[in-house]
Design a protein around this motif. Structure first.
Motif, PDB file in Angstrom:
ATOM      1  N   ARG A  93     -10.816   6.452  10.279  1.00 20.00           N
ATOM      2  CA  ARG A  93      -9.645   5.810  10.889  1.00 20.00           C
ATOM      3  C   ARG A  93      -9.132   4.682  10.009  1.00 20.00           C
ATOM      4  O   ARG A  93      -7.923   4.570   9.770  1.00 20.00           O
ATOM      5  N   SER A  94     -10.034   3.843   9.517  1.00 23.28           N
ATOM      6  CA  SER A  94      -9.632   2.716   8.681  1.00 23.28           C
ATOM      7  C   SER A  94      -9.012   3.198   7.376  1.00 23.28           C
ATOM      8  O   SER A  94      -8.022   2.631   6.894  1.00 23.28           O
ATOM      9  N   HIS A  95      -9.591   4.264   6.800  1.00 25.87           N
ATOM     10  CA  HIS A  95      -9.042   4.816   5.561  1.00 25.87           C
ATOM     11  C   HIS A  95      -7.618   5.334   5.778  1.00 25.87           C
ATOM     12  O   HIS A  95      -6.709   5.046   4.984  1.00 25.87           O
ATOM     13  N   CYS A  96      -7.423   6.094   6.853  1.00 24.31           N
ATOM     14  CA  CYS A  96      -6.101   6.638   7.151  1.00 24.31           C
ATOM     15  C   CYS A  96      -5.105   5.523   7.460  1.00 24.31           C
ATOM     16  O   CYS A  96      -3.922   5.600   7.088  1.00 24.31           O
ATOM     17  N   PHE A  97      -5.570   4.480   8.134  1.00 16.69           N
ATOM     18  CA  PHE A  97      -4.735   3.318   8.436  1.00 16.69           C
ATOM     19  C   PHE A  97      -4.248   2.667   7.139  1.00 16.69           C
ATOM     20  O   PHE A  97      -3.055   2.377   6.977  1.00 16.69           O
ATOM     21  N   MET A  98      -5.182   2.457   6.203  1.00 19.90           N
ATOM     22  CA  MET A  98      -4.825   1.823   4.939  1.00 19.90           C
ATOM     23  C   MET A  98      -3.879   2.701   4.122  1.00 19.90           C
ATOM     24  O   MET A  98      -2.910   2.214   3.534  1.00 19.90           O
ATOM     25  N   GLU A  99      -4.150   3.998   4.077  1.00 23.36           N
ATOM     26  CA  GLU A  99      -3.292   4.907   3.317  1.00 23.36           C
ATOM     27  C   GLU A  99      -1.881   4.945   3.901  1.00 23.36           C
ATOM     28  O   GLU A  99      -0.892   5.012   3.156  1.00 23.36           O
ATOM     29  N   ALA A 100      -1.788   4.900   5.226  1.00 23.23           N
ATOM     30  CA  ALA A 100      -0.467   4.901   5.869  1.00 23.23           C
ATOM     31  C   ALA A 100       0.298   3.628   5.525  1.00 23.23           C
ATOM     32  O   ALA A 100       1.506   3.672   5.256  1.00 23.23           O
ATOM     33  N   MET A 101      -0.398   2.493   5.509  1.00 21.41           N
ATOM     34  CA  MET A 101       0.262   1.232   5.167  1.00 21.41           C
ATOM     35  C   MET A 101       0.741   1.235   3.719  1.00 21.41           C
ATOM     36  O   MET A 101       1.853   0.798   3.415  1.00 21.41           O
ATOM     37  N   LYS A 102      -0.106   1.723   2.820  1.00 25.74           N
ATOM     38  CA  LYS A 102       0.247   1.716   1.401  1.00 25.74           C
ATOM     39  C   LYS A 102       1.457   2.591   1.105  1.00 25.74           C
ATOM     40  O   LYS A 102       2.178   2.350   0.137  1.00 25.74           O
ATOM     41  N   SER A 103       1.663   3.620   1.926  1.00 27.72           N
ATOM     42  CA  SER A 103       2.770   4.545   1.691  1.00 27.72           C
ATOM     43  C   SER A 103       4.095   4.030   2.236  1.00 27.72           C
ATOM     44  O   SER A 103       5.131   4.648   2.006  1.00 27.72           O
ATOM     45  N   GLN A 104       4.061   2.898   2.960  1.00 31.33           N
ATOM     46  CA  GLN A 104       5.256   2.373   3.609  1.00 31.33           C
ATOM     47  C   GLN A 104       5.803   1.152   2.853  1.00 31.33           C
ATOM     48  O   GLN A 104       5.049   0.479   2.137  1.00 31.33           O
ATOM     49  N   PRO A 105       7.093   0.857   3.016  1.00 29.98           N
ATOM     50  CA  PRO A 105       7.668  -0.333   2.361  1.00 29.98           C
ATOM     51  C   PRO A 105       7.021  -1.618   2.875  1.00 29.98           C
ATOM     52  O   PRO A 105       6.534  -1.680   4.002  1.00 29.98           O
ATOM     53  N   ARG A 106       7.016  -2.631   2.021  1.00 30.62           N
ATOM     54  CA  ARG A 106       6.458  -3.934   2.396  1.00 30.62           C
ATOM     55  C   ARG A 106       7.553  -4.799   3.017  1.00 30.62           C
ATOM     56  O   ARG A 106       8.695  -4.803   2.564  1.00 30.62           O
ATOM     57  N   LEU A 107       7.194  -5.528   4.068  1.00 25.43           N
ATOM     58  CA  LEU A 107       8.117  -6.396   4.776  1.00 25.43           C
ATOM     59  C   LEU A 107       8.263  -7.703   3.989  1.00 25.43           C
ATOM     60  O   LEU A 107       7.279  -8.435   3.805  1.00 25.43           O
ATOM     61  N   LYS A 108       9.465  -7.984   3.511  1.00 22.54           N
ATOM     62  CA  LYS A 108       9.679  -9.140   2.635  1.00 22.54           C
ATOM     63  C   LYS A 108       9.295 -10.453   3.303  1.00 22.54           C
ATOM     64  O   LYS A 108       8.824 -11.377   2.656  1.00 22.54           O
ATOM     65  N   LEU A 109       9.496 -10.538   4.607  1.00 24.08           N
ATOM     66  CA  LEU A 109       9.192 -11.768   5.340  1.00 24.08           C
ATOM     67  C   LEU A 109       7.722 -12.143   5.237  1.00 24.08           C
ATOM     68  O   LEU A 109       7.374 -13.335   5.217  1.00 24.08           O
ATOM     69  N   LEU A 110       6.846 -11.152   5.147  1.00 25.97           N
ATOM     70  CA  LEU A 110       5.404 -11.400   5.116  1.00 25.97           C
ATOM     71  C   LEU A 110       4.806 -11.270   3.720  1.00 25.97           C
ATOM     72  O   LEU A 110       3.632 -11.591   3.519  1.00 25.97           O
ATOM     73  N   ASP A 111       5.600 -10.785   2.787  1.00 27.74           N
ATOM     74  CA  ASP A 111       5.092 -10.502   1.445  1.00 27.74           C
ATOM     75  C   ASP A 111       5.029 -11.780   0.615  1.00 27.74           C
ATOM     76  O   ASP A 111       5.835 -12.009  -0.294  1.00 27.74           O
ATOM     77  N   SER A 112       4.058 -12.635   0.953  1.00 28.35           N
ATOM     78  CA  SER A 112       3.904 -13.924   0.275  1.00 28.35           C
ATOM     79  C   SER A 112       2.458 -14.371   0.390  1.00 28.35           C
ATOM     80  O   SER A 112       1.668 -13.790   1.139  1.00 28.35           O
ATOM     81  N   LEU A 113       2.110 -15.418  -0.339  1.00 29.07           N
ATOM     82  CA  LEU A 113       0.756 -15.958  -0.271  1.00 29.07           C
ATOM     83  C   LEU A 113       0.445 -16.486   1.127  1.00 29.07           C
ATOM     84  O   LEU A 113      -0.673 -16.318   1.625  1.00 29.07           O
ATOM     85  N   VAL A 114       1.445 -17.103   1.763  1.00 33.28           N
ATOM     86  CA  VAL A 114       1.244 -17.618   3.114  1.00 33.28           C
ATOM     87  C   VAL A 114       0.963 -16.473   4.084  1.00 33.28           C
ATOM     88  O   VAL A 114       0.031 -16.537   4.894  1.00 33.28           O
ATOM     89  N   GLY A 115       1.752 -15.413   3.981  1.00 34.33           N
ATOM     90  CA  GLY A 115       1.539 -14.258   4.838  1.00 34.33           C
ATOM     91  C   GLY A 115       0.177 -13.638   4.614  1.00 34.33           C
ATOM     92  O   GLY A 115      -0.522 -13.278   5.570  1.00 34.33           O
ATOM     93  N   TYR A 116      -0.214 -13.516   3.350  1.00 38.80           N
ATOM     94  CA  TYR A 116      -1.525 -12.945   3.026  1.00 38.80           C
ATOM     95  C   TYR A 116      -2.649 -13.815   3.598  1.00 38.80           C
ATOM     96  O   TYR A 116      -3.612 -13.297   4.159  1.00 38.80           O
ATOM     97  N   SER A 117      -2.501 -15.121   3.493  1.00 35.36           N
ATOM     98  CA  SER A 117      -3.526 -16.042   3.995  1.00 35.36           C
ATOM     99  C   SER A 117      -3.652 -15.952   5.512  1.00 35.36           C
ATOM    100  O   SER A 117      -4.762 -15.989   6.061  1.00 35.36           O
TER     101      SER A 117
END
Length: 222
Positions: A93-117
């Protein structure tokens, strides 16, 4: 007569909002960052739904028939084997979850060091809940030992059960949410909502069933 803490024209402005445009904006945002035609998204959602369905069906079947106990010769061995299968399904389940996320566009609002933290912080909280729950219950208690007739003597009330009745489930959900924020993935957030929904449905069946098991145990000792 009373005074409002804000001017009346503010309310008039709210009444004039075209909420259909707001809905359209949300739909456009989802369309930009979630590709519903991606088969990996569907596979991830299927794996998420499969896990609680599998362990509930198998555990109830074992409780009624004791078939796994007879096959493995011991309720403990049977429980360990079921737990191992559940863990493998969780990894899938976790593998499929990660693969699904990687295949999708990244949300610019969260795509930052603050969002990652922020995502790391959520994942850390979820990990603490899951690990502490496992340590409090042990392997057998975590993986449905009571369905195999291996009942606990007293109810566990220490941390994290003094914070949540189901810390393993909600800890897992928080971890998935943290991963979604770390990867700036709106698709991940939606899949996390599916995780939470599946757990809520599972708990509606697991909770009363487990309580009945312990009620029957208590009645036998009267």
């Amino acid at each position: 007569m009373f005074l409002l803490p804000f001017p009346l024209d503010c309310c008039e402005g709210l009444n004039n909002v075209d909420y259909s445009q707001v809905d359209l904006s949300i739909m456009r945002l989802a369309a930009d960052y979630v590709d519903l035609t991606d088969p990996r998204l569907g596979v991830a959602a299927l794996c998420i739904a499969l896990n609680p369905l599998f362990w509930n069906l198998v555990a109830r079947w074992e409780h009624r028939s004791r078939s796994l106990t007879r096959v493995f010769g011991s309720p403990y061995v049977a429980c360990y084997c079921l737990g191992a299968v559940i863990m493998l399904l969780n990894f899938l389940r976790s593998h499929c979850f990660m693969e699904a996320m990687k295949s999708q566009p990244r949300l610019k609002l969260l795509d930052s060091l603050v969002g990652y933290s922020i995502g790391v912080a959520f994942a850390a909280v979820g990990t603490v809940l899951m690990v502490s729950s496992f340590l409090a219950l042990g392997f057998v208690g975590t993986f449905l030992g009571d369905y195999f007739g291996i009942l606990m003597e007293v109810k566990v009330t220490c941390f994290p059960f003094n914070v949540s009745d189901n810390p393993m489930y909600w800890g897992s959900t928080i971890i998935y949410f943290g991963w979604s924020i770390m990867h700036a993935s709106l698709a991940g957030v939606l899949l996390t909502a599916v995780v939470a929904l599946c757990y809520m449905i599972a708990l509606r069946y697991e909770g009363p069933f487990t309580e009945e098991i312990y009620r029957q145990k208590a009645s036998k000792h009267l």
